[in-house]
Design an enzyme around this catalytic site. Structure first.
Site, PDB file in Angstrom:
ATOM      1  N   LEU A  16       0.981  -1.386   0.055  1.00 49.44           N
ATOM      2  CA  LEU A  16      -0.068  -0.108   0.116  1.00 49.44           C
ATOM      3  C   LEU A  16       0.990   1.607   0.068  1.00 49.44           C
ATOM      4  O   LEU A  16       0.323   2.274  -0.533  1.00 49.44           O
ATOM      5  CB  LEU A  16      -1.036   0.007   0.939  1.00 49.44           C
ATOM      6  CG  LEU A  16      -2.152  -1.336   1.477  1.00 49.44           C
ATOM      7  CD1 LEU A  16      -2.660  -0.332   3.021  1.00 49.44           C
ATOM      8  CD2 LEU A  16      -2.794  -1.314  -0.122  1.00 49.44           C
ATOM      9  N   GLN A 115      -7.301  -5.055   1.021  1.00 45.93           N
ATOM     10  CA  GLN A 115      -5.554  -5.027   1.020  1.00 45.93           C
ATOM     11  C   GLN A 115      -5.774  -5.549  -0.666  1.00 45.93           C
ATOM     12  O   GLN A 115      -5.068  -5.223  -1.472  1.00 45.93           O
ATOM     13  CB  GLN A 115      -4.681  -5.298   1.598  1.00 45.93           C
ATOM     14  CG  GLN A 115      -3.934  -4.929   1.741  1.00 45.93           C
ATOM     15  CD  GLN A 115      -2.541  -4.694   2.964  1.00 45.93           C
ATOM     16  OE1 GLN A 115      -2.592  -5.068   4.012  1.00 45.93           O
ATOM     17  NE2 GLN A 115      -1.388  -4.848   2.821  1.00 45.93           N
ATOM     18  N   LEU A 139      15.698  -5.894  -3.590  1.00 42.29           N
ATOM     19  CA  LEU A 139      17.113  -4.781  -3.402  1.00 42.29           C
ATOM     20  C   LEU A 139      17.829  -6.032  -2.848  1.00 42.29           C
ATOM     21  O   LEU A 139      17.600  -6.615  -1.659  1.00 42.29           O
ATOM     22  CB  LEU A 139      16.019  -3.916  -2.418  1.00 42.29           C
ATOM     23  CG  LEU A 139      17.748  -2.965  -2.226  1.00 42.29           C
ATOM     24  CD1 LEU A 139      17.526  -1.923  -3.057  1.00 42.29           C
ATOM     25  CD2 LEU A 139      17.006  -2.102  -0.672  1.00 42.29           C
ATOM     26  N   TYR A 216     -12.757 -10.492  18.269  1.00 41.53           N
ATOM     27  CA  TYR A 216     -11.599 -11.195  19.202  1.00 41.53           C
ATOM     28  C   TYR A 216     -11.632 -12.064  20.254  1.00 41.53           C
ATOM     29  O   TYR A 216     -13.218 -11.883  21.092  1.00 41.53           O
ATOM     30  CB  TYR A 216     -11.147  -9.398  19.925  1.00 41.53           C
ATOM     31  CG  TYR A 216     -10.370  -8.549  19.430  1.00 41.53           C
ATOM     32  CD1 TYR A 216      -8.835  -8.744  18.844  1.00 41.53           C
ATOM     33  CD2 TYR A 216     -11.063  -7.494  19.117  1.00 41.53           C
ATOM     34  CE1 TYR A 216      -8.288  -7.959  17.466  1.00 41.53           C
ATOM     35  CE2 TYR A 216     -10.484  -6.522  18.083  1.00 41.53           C
ATOM     36  CZ  TYR A 216      -9.596  -6.543  17.762  1.00 41.53           C
ATOM     37  OH  TYR A 216      -9.192  -5.485  16.922  1.00 41.53           O
ATOM     38  N   ASP A 299       4.897   0.225   6.704  1.00 43.30           N
ATOM     39  CA  ASP A 299       5.375  -0.544   7.551  1.00 43.30           C
ATOM     40  C   ASP A 299       7.012  -1.019   8.069  1.00 43.30           C
ATOM     41  O   ASP A 299       7.426  -1.184   8.646  1.00 43.30           O
ATOM     42  CB  ASP A 299       5.076  -2.001   7.426  1.00 43.30           C
ATOM     43  CG  ASP A 299       3.487  -2.394   7.915  1.00 43.30           C
ATOM     44  OD1 ASP A 299       2.880  -1.392   8.110  1.00 43.30           O
ATOM     45  OD2 ASP A 299       3.666  -3.318   8.067  1.00 43.30           O
ATOM     46  N   GLY A 308      -6.638  -0.820  15.326  1.00 44.64           N
ATOM     47  CA  GLY A 308      -7.243   0.247  15.445  1.00 44.64           C
ATOM     48  C   GLY A 308      -7.496   0.423  13.659  1.00 44.64           C
ATOM     49  O   GLY A 308      -7.408   1.445  13.220  1.00 44.64           O
TER      50      GLY A 308
HETATM   51  C1  LIG Z   1      -1.908 -11.097   8.176  1.00 38.70           C
HETATM   52  C2  LIG Z   1      -2.387  -9.658   7.967  1.00 38.70           C
HETATM   53  C3  LIG Z   1      -3.309  -9.038   8.838  1.00 38.70           C
HETATM   54  C4  LIG Z   1      -3.343  -7.725   8.860  1.00 38.70           C
HETATM   55  N1  LIG Z   1      -4.228  -6.714   9.308  1.00 38.70           N
HETATM   56  C5  LIG Z   1      -4.551  -5.966   9.260  1.00 38.70           C
HETATM   57  C6  LIG Z   1      -5.256  -5.122   8.824  1.00 38.70           C
HETATM   58  O1  LIG Z   1      -6.691  -5.507   9.490  1.00 38.70           O
HETATM   59  N2  LIG Z   1      -5.646  -3.314   9.246  1.00 38.70           N
HETATM   60  C7  LIG Z   1      -4.202  -3.008   9.100  1.00 38.70           C
HETATM   61  O2  LIG Z   1      -4.579  -1.381   9.218  1.00 38.70           O
HETATM   62  N3  LIG Z   1      -3.688  -3.606   8.897  1.00 38.70           N
HETATM   63  C8  LIG Z   1      -3.328  -5.022   8.642  1.00 38.70           C
HETATM   64  N4  LIG Z   1      -2.090  -5.262   8.653  1.00 38.70           N
HETATM   65  C9  LIG Z   1      -0.987  -4.414   8.374  1.00 38.70           C
HETATM   66  C10 LIG Z   1      -0.873  -4.032   6.513  1.00 38.70           C
HETATM   67  O3  LIG Z   1      -1.257  -4.959   5.153  1.00 38.70           O
HETATM   68  C11 LIG Z   1       0.367  -3.452   6.943  1.00 38.70           C
HETATM   69  O4  LIG Z   1       0.633  -2.384   7.893  1.00 38.70           O
HETATM   70  C12 LIG Z   1       0.620  -2.436   5.621  1.00 38.70           C
HETATM   71  O5  LIG Z   1       0.992  -3.580   4.600  1.00 38.70           O
HETATM   72  C13 LIG Z   1       1.726  -1.847   5.110  1.00 38.70           C
HETATM   73  O6  LIG Z   1       2.091  -1.567   3.728  1.00 38.70           O
HETATM   74  P1  LIG Z   1       3.657  -1.692   3.234  1.00 38.70           P
HETATM   75  O7  LIG Z   1       3.108  -1.117   1.933  1.00 38.70           O
HETATM   76  O8  LIG Z   1       4.310  -0.465   4.122  1.00 38.70           O
HETATM   77  O9  LIG Z   1       4.442  -2.515   3.865  1.00 38.70           O
HETATM   78  P2  LIG Z   1       3.537  -4.115   3.115  1.00 38.70           P
HETATM   79  O10 LIG Z   1       2.090  -4.718   2.225  1.00 38.70           O
HETATM   80  O11 LIG Z   1       4.563  -5.207   3.770  1.00 38.70           O
HETATM   81  O12 LIG Z   1       4.833  -3.803   1.207  1.00 38.70           O
HETATM   82  C14 LIG Z   1       6.293  -4.520   1.834  1.00 38.70           C
HETATM   83  C15 LIG Z   1       6.240  -4.646   0.438  1.00 38.70           C
HETATM   84  O13 LIG Z   1       7.685  -4.623  -0.079  1.00 38.70           O
HETATM   85  C16 LIG Z   1       8.481  -5.809  -0.873  1.00 38.70           C
HETATM   86  N5  LIG Z   1      10.605  -6.334  -0.107  1.00 38.70           N
HETATM   87  C17 LIG Z   1      10.402  -6.632   1.397  1.00 38.70           C
HETATM   88  N6  LIG Z   1      11.556  -7.174   0.832  1.00 38.70           N
HETATM   89  C18 LIG Z   1      12.491  -6.260  -0.166  1.00 38.70           C
HETATM   90  C19 LIG Z   1      13.469  -6.722  -0.747  1.00 38.70           C
HETATM   91  N7  LIG Z   1      14.192  -6.554  -0.609  1.00 38.70           N
HETATM   92  N8  LIG Z   1      13.356  -5.999  -2.220  1.00 38.70           N
HETATM   93  C20 LIG Z   1      12.188  -5.603  -2.862  1.00 38.70           C
HETATM   94  N9  LIG Z   1      10.766  -5.750  -2.391  1.00 38.70           N
HETATM   95  C21 LIG Z   1      10.999  -5.463  -1.127  1.00 38.70           C
HETATM   96  C22 LIG Z   1       7.304  -6.815  -0.992  1.00 38.70           C
HETATM   97  O14 LIG Z   1       7.301  -8.072  -1.738  1.00 38.70           O
HETATM   98  C23 LIG Z   1       5.960  -5.914  -0.828  1.00 38.70           C
HETATM   99  O15 LIG Z   1       5.948  -5.422  -1.899  1.00 38.70           O
HETATM  100  C24 LIG Z   1      -1.989  -6.627   8.570  1.00 38.70           C
HETATM  101  C25 LIG Z   1      -1.239  -7.720   8.222  1.00 38.70           C
HETATM  102  C26 LIG Z   1      -0.828  -8.851   8.502  1.00 38.70           C
HETATM  103  C27 LIG Z   1      -0.138  -8.936   7.527  1.00 38.70           C
END
Ligand SMILES: Cc1cc2nc3c(=O)[nH]c(=O)nc-3n(C[C@H](O)[C@H](O)[C@H](O)COP(=O)(O)OP(=O)(O)OC[C@H]3O[C@@H](n4cnc5c(N)ncnc54)[C@H](O)[C@@H]3O)c2cc1C
Length: 512
Positions: A16, A115, A139, A216, A299, A308
């Site tokens: 995201l 998502q 990377l 929950y 993240d 939350g």
């Molecule tokens: C099972 C689960 C349930 C969840 N439920 C909720 C919820 O109900 N509500 C909520 O708000 N949040 C929830 N979350 C958290 C939410 O999904 C994350 O906060 C959100 O996905 C963060 O987005 P992001 O883009 O920062 O990271 P991510 O979605 O983790 O994306 C990381 C990206 O980085 C890439 N990446 C990683 N390392 C490398 C590398 N070395 N080289 C190239 N690419 C790389 C991956 O391929 C991916 O595309 C949940 C998470 C999980 C795992």
């Protein structure tokens, strides 16, 4: 060794946060390459729900309706229960939100899409706008100097070098960009280990129709969660396990089914299990969100417990924030000092989100952790629409330390979001939120035109109900200067004097 690829911004990660950053950079004409080590966007529903503010951001990308459509069928709001099972004893109903359709504070309603629906929409739009996003590309190293960043990446076709002016670390919870920059992180850390089960089953008799119901669950057999999704019959069930005694491998489909039957009070349930994955619930805040030319978002910058619903929302918020600021700098419309405002504004916000979500976690999941060290809970609407940005890119009186306000009673002080008001512009009724495509002066006093500068958008507005004059606290004399992201940067209730110079104010705000 020469550089194989040259781009203005390399975005590591296509979740995201990374997709949002790539999209808004491309929208501003910045050359951007996004890489993701995964095979594609998330197949897992993960973060569900979009705040009003998130949908406003998506509206700027022209994809709000498409994202909201993903939550169709769950538009009746959110119910959160702490219970023994879906039909068993309810210990506590945490929230019963029904403000989905409340558009008094925003031209957009909040959303319920998950998502796996949102990411493909962002990906398609980012590519349409000119971003290049490639998957199965990882990377492997990162080094920066005064002029740029050199990244080494690996795909199935081999390794190559990307040289970029800036890098955005959007690589999630276990991201390597943060490690390459040496930025540490703090917080309660890992809170719980879960096995997540995505499955199909008809549970319509068990859950409230039209609402997203999040349970929950606490009972003698397990602790966990249950939530429906916007895909018919698709649900997500999680089970907490103790990593000192067990691992995710101890939860094969048969055991998950047994526990699901207890959770749903349906001893004959035959779920179609689609995926079983392990994930950790955690609370972390990075010490810094920036190291030179490298910025952390989503993240990678902070990990918030899902209690939350703000992990996904803040990922989109971070991606949007760094994108508009980098675009201004790369287009030469702002000085590099504008980039200092990213960490200054987003890190304190992330801290509030992590703290508030941790407080919810303790209340809903782990009452035994309650104590004086647990932060206070934070009002959701205040946090999402009433948070204040405090940095060099807003002119705030130093004595005015408020960090949040009730968005239903906006003060129009610098740093807060410019309120949504319907006004008449060029004969059409529009929301003020749609006027802020660039730095904008909001005033009902024509004499401000003489004090403004060409780079400042100064729409001619009529305010038949006096709402603009009141909510922006400008009356018929004053003015408010709004940033491209809809944050009030500067404000006065006074008319301009012959020496008023908005050029100087704008230069200060843009670090020019
Ligand atoms: C099972 C689960 C349930 C969840 N439920 C909720 C919820 O109900 N509500 C909520 O708000 N949040 C929830 N979350 C958290 C939410 O999904 C994350 O906060 C959100 O996905 C963060 O987005 P992001 O883009 O920062 O990271 P991510 O979605 O983790 O994306 C990381 C990206 O980085 C890439 N990446 C990683 N390392 C490398 C590398 N070395 N080289 C190239 N690419 C790389 C991956 O391929 C991916 O595309 C949940 C998470 C999980 C795992």
């Amino acid at each position: 060794m020469g550089d194989d690829r040259r781009v203005q911004v390399l975005v590591v990660g296509a979740g995201l946060s990374g997709l949002t950053a790539a999209l808004f950079l491309a929208q501003q004409g910045v050359s951007v390459l996004g890489i993701s080590k995964h095979r594609g966007t998330s197949p897992h529903p993960k973060a569900t729900g979009q705040t009003h503010r998130t949908v406003e951001v998506l509206r700027r990308a022209g994809v709000a309706d498409e994202v909201l459509a993903g939550g169709a069928g769950l538009d009746g709001g959110l119910v959160i229960k702490v219970a023994e099972s879906l039909r068993g004893r309810v210990f506590h109903t945490v929230v019963h939100e029904d403000d989905t359709w409340d558009t008094s504070l925003s031209p957009e309603r909040s959303g319920m899409a998950s998502q796996d629906h949102v990411e493909p929409v962002l990906l398609r739009r980012a590519r349409e706008l000119g971003a290049e996003v490639v998957f199965e590309t990882e990377l492997v190293s990162l080094a920066q100097d005064d002029d740029g960043v050199t990244a080494r990446v690996r795909s199935s076709e081999g390794e190559y070098t990307v040289r970029a002016d800036y890098v955005i670390g959007a690589d999630g919870h276990r991201g390597v960009v943060r490690s390459f920059t040496g930025i540490g992180r703090q917080g309660p850390g890992e809170l719980a280990h879960h096995v997540g089960v995505v499955f199909n089953a008809d549970l319509t008799a068990h859950i409230v129709p039209d609402k997203l119901t999040l349970f929950y669950l606490r009972n003698p057999a397990f602790t966990g969660t249950f939530v429906g999704t916007n895909t018919a019959r698709r649900n997500v069930f999680t089970i907490e396990y103790d990593p000192a005694r067990e691992s995710a491998a101890d939860y094969p489909a048969r055991r998950c089914t047994e526990l699901l039957r207890i959770a749903t009070d349906a001893p004959d349930l035959e779920p179609e299990i689609l995926e079983i994955t392990a994930w950790e619930m955690a609370a972390w805040l990075s010490d810094r969100f920036r190291a030179g030319r490298v910025f952390l978002v989503g993240d990678a910058a902070k990990v918030t417990p899902p209690t939350g619903g703000l992990g996904g929302n803040t990922a989109i918020g971070d991606g949007y924030d760094i994108a508009w600021k980098l675009a201004e700098v790369l287009k030469g419309e702002a000085g590099v000092g504008l980039l200092d405002s990213y960490e200054a504004e987003r890190r304190p916000y992330a801290k509030l989100v992590v703290d508030g979500s941790y407080a919810n976690y303790v209340q809903r999941f782990a009452p035994h952790l309650a104590g004086p060290d647990v932060p206070a809970e934070v009002d959701h609407l205040h946090l999402t629409l009433g948070y204040r940005c405090r940095s060099n890119a807003v002119l705030i009186d130093d004595t005015d330390t408020a960090l949040m306000e009730d968005p239903a009673n906006p003060s129009a002080r610098p740093g807060f979001r410019a309120p949504h008001v319907m006004v008449t512009h060029n004969g059409t009724e529009v929301s003020t939120v749609d006027l802020f495509t660039t730095w904008t002066l909001i005033t009902l006093n024509p004499s401000w035109r003489a004090a403004t500068v060409p780079s400042l958008h100064t729409p001619t507005l009529t305010d038949p109900t006096d709402t603009l004059a009141k909510l922006y606290n400008i009356g018929l004399t004053g003015a408010a200067l709004i940033r491209p992201d809809g944050v009030i940067a500067w404000h006065t209730t006074n008319p301009p004097t012959p020496t008023t110079n908005l050029s100087t104010t704008l230069h200060t705000l843009k670090s020019l």
